[in-house]
Design a protein around this motif. Structure first.
Motif, short mmCIF file in Angstrom:
data_model
loop_
_atom_site.label_atom_id
_atom_site.label_comp_id
_atom_site.label_asym_id
_atom_site.label_seq_id
_atom_site.Cartn_x
_atom_site.Cartn_y
_atom_site.Cartn_z
N PHE A 147 43.35 -84.15 -36.96
CA PHE A 147 45.12 -84.14 -37.74
C PHE A 147 44.36 -83.18 -38.81
O PHE A 147 45.42 -81.84 -38.74
N SER A 148 43.43 -83.17 -39.40
CA SER A 148 43.24 -82.34 -40.42
C SER A 148 42.47 -81.12 -39.76
O SER A 148 42.68 -79.60 -40.55
N LYS A 149 42.24 -80.65 -37.84
CA LYS A 149 42.01 -79.34 -37.47
C LYS A 149 43.38 -78.41 -37.58
O LYS A 149 43.51 -77.01 -38.18
N ILE A 150 44.40 -79.66 -37.20
CA ILE A 150 46.04 -78.75 -37.58
C ILE A 150 45.86 -78.28 -38.96
O ILE A 150 46.38 -77.16 -38.73
N GLU A 151 46.09 -79.04 -39.79
CA GLU A 151 46.30 -78.77 -41.26
C GLU A 151 45.29 -77.88 -41.54
O GLU A 151 46.24 -76.69 -42.34
N ASN A 152 44.03 -77.59 -40.94
CA ASN A 152 42.71 -76.72 -41.62
C ASN A 152 43.52 -75.35 -40.21
O ASN A 152 42.32 -74.09 -40.67
N GLU A 195 52.66 -89.44 -38.81
CA GLU A 195 51.25 -88.43 -38.45
C GLU A 195 50.91 -87.16 -38.51
O GLU A 195 50.33 -86.31 -38.64
N ALA A 196 50.98 -87.21 -36.78
CA ALA A 196 50.44 -85.97 -36.27
C ALA A 196 51.58 -84.48 -36.82
O ALA A 196 51.49 -83.56 -37.10
N ALA A 197 52.69 -84.69 -36.73
CA ALA A 197 53.99 -83.93 -37.05
C ALA A 197 53.94 -83.69 -38.53
O ALA A 197 53.88 -82.40 -39.40
N LEU A 198 53.11 -84.81 -39.02
CA LEU A 198 52.57 -84.75 -40.63
C LEU A 198 51.78 -83.69 -41.08
O LEU A 198 51.75 -82.85 -42.03
N ALA A 199 51.12 -83.72 -40.00
CA ALA A 199 49.57 -83.05 -40.35
C ALA A 199 49.94 -81.32 -39.89
O ALA A 199 48.89 -80.41 -40.58
N CYS A 200 51.04 -80.55 -39.28
CA CYS A 200 52.17 -79.04 -39.25
C CYS A 200 52.22 -79.27 -40.43
O CYS A 200 52.97 -79.76 -41.30
N ASP A 201 52.51 -77.53 -41.13
CA ASP A 201 53.03 -77.06 -41.21
C ASP A 201 53.87 -77.42 -42.23
O ASP A 201 54.93 -77.27 -43.14
N PHE A 202 54.85 -77.99 -41.18
CA PHE A 202 56.68 -77.90 -41.29
C PHE A 202 57.13 -78.54 -39.84
O PHE A 202 56.55 -78.53 -39.12
N ILE A 203 58.56 -79.46 -39.80
CA ILE A 203 58.87 -80.06 -38.86
C ILE A 203 60.05 -79.37 -38.81
O ILE A 203 60.95 -79.96 -40.26
N TYR A 204 60.36 -79.37 -37.45
CA TYR A 204 62.34 -79.36 -37.47
C TYR A 204 62.26 -80.47 -36.32
O TYR A 204 61.30 -81.01 -35.23
N PHE A 258 45.75 -91.94 -39.17
CA PHE A 258 45.60 -91.04 -39.05
C PHE A 258 46.02 -90.15 -40.12
O PHE A 258 46.51 -89.18 -39.89
N GLY A 259 45.48 -90.37 -40.93
CA GLY A 259 46.04 -89.92 -42.41
C GLY A 259 47.84 -90.26 -43.19
O GLY A 259 47.85 -89.09 -43.93
N GLY A 260 48.55 -90.71 -42.37
CA GLY A 260 50.06 -91.06 -42.65
C GLY A 260 50.03 -91.18 -43.61
O GLY A 260 51.32 -90.97 -44.49
N THR A 261 49.64 -92.28 -44.66
CA THR A 261 49.89 -93.34 -45.50
C THR A 261 49.85 -91.71 -47.30
O THR A 261 49.78 -91.78 -47.57
#
Ligand code: CO8
Length: 260
Positions: free
Chosen positions: A90-95, A114-123, A143-146
């Motif tokens: 998920f950090s890879k998505i963020e980076n 947590e996967a959605a939160l790693a994206c730049d924004f969500i629809y 997976f980084g959600g907290t």
């Protein structure tokens, strides 16, 4: 390269990754993380791709969390390693050097949120359901959600979601500032692809700089953030895309960005 647990396609400078484990509502297992990791490497290396869209195959789920069957067979040490693996992917998505949009079409629970939160924004579709129900399994998000949820919606809202494990609707997620737009489910992908198309018409070099600056500036004081922005601004000024963008404006034509 073909994958079994995801579907990876690209068209018009837009990459699309669909989570695809229909029998388990697209739950995240080791194989899926390995395949997603490889697909993200391909996305990062492909100069033609300017935006990534992540969604769930099928109508019911984006991702219903970590695979609970796999999870239940893990020793604590294996579970910790699995958590770290998910965090890294998920950090890879963020980076990524390009923006990523989550198109949340259904259940986005646990690792799905947590996967959605790693994206730049969500629809999200109006049928989407978000939540971090790990507490109901005697666990916590891994997976980084907290961390990402608290940074995005504030610690108190994050605490309530994590402590209760209760789900929230797409509308509530929108009101929390977690989701940018809620769409009728049949309109979700068209709406996302329209926004993705706008982003894909911009230059890859400035998209990368903008993404990095917003990400790297989030957790530092304002002055440091402005310095980060200033350094990146200097670099984008030196790019071919900046010459092309300003020339196109003056010549009253559309820019042809090359990503350099
Ligand atoms: N893992 C594995 N299989 C799943 C999962 C999952 N997370 N979610 C659903 N499935 C399977 C079901 O077992 C079922 O399989 P089968 O048909 O063989 O019985 C199939 O998908 C369809 O699911 P349901 O019949 O349950 O469908 P419903 O419409 O009745 O319910 C729900 C849909 C509400 C989404 C329900 O399936 C559900 O509650 N799923 C679990 C949600 C959940 O708790 N997710 C959090 C998982 S934990 C997590 O994400 C931890 C992340 C950090 C881990 C750190 C590493 C150690």
């Amino acid at each position: 390269m073909s994958f079994e647990t995801i579907i990876f396609t690209k068209e018009n400078n837009i990459a699309l990754i669909q989570f695809n484990r229909p029998k388990a509502l697209n739950a995240l297992n080791n194989q899926l993380f390995d395949e997603l990791d490889q697909a993200l490497d391909q996305v990062a290396a492909d100069a033609d791709i300017r935006v990534l869209v992540l969604t769930g195959a099928g109508e019911k789920a984006f991702v219903a969390g970590a695979d609970i069957v796999e999870l239940s067979r893990m020793t604590p040490l294996q579970g910790k390693k699995f958590s770290r693996k998910g965090q890294n992917v998920f950090s890879k998505i963020e980076n990524l050097p390009i923006p990523a949009i989550a198109a949340v079409n259904g259940y986005a629970l646990g690792g799905g949120s947590e996967a959605a939160l790693a994206c730049d924004f969500i629809y999200a579709s109006e049928k989407a359901v978000f939540g971090l129900p790990e507490i109901t399994l005697g666990l916590i998000p891994g997976f980084g959600g907290t961390q990402r949820l608290a940074r995005l919606v504030g610690t108190n809202r994050a605490r309530e979601m994590v402590f209760t494990g209760k789900n929230i609707t797409a509308q509530q997620a929108y009101e929390f500032g977690m989701v940018n737009q809620v769409c009728a489910s049949e309109a979700l992908m068209d709406t996302v692809m329209k926004t993705a198309g706008v982003i894909a018409s911009r230059g890859r070099a400035s998209l990368r700089a903008a993404k990095e600056v917003i990400h790297n500036g989030t957790n530092v004081d304002l002055e440091t953030g402005c310095r980060i922005e200033n350094d990146a601004f200097g670099l984008t000024m030196a790019s071919e895309d900046a010459k092309e963008g300003t020339a196109a404006f003056l010549e009253k034509r559309k820019p042809q960005f090359k990503g350099t």
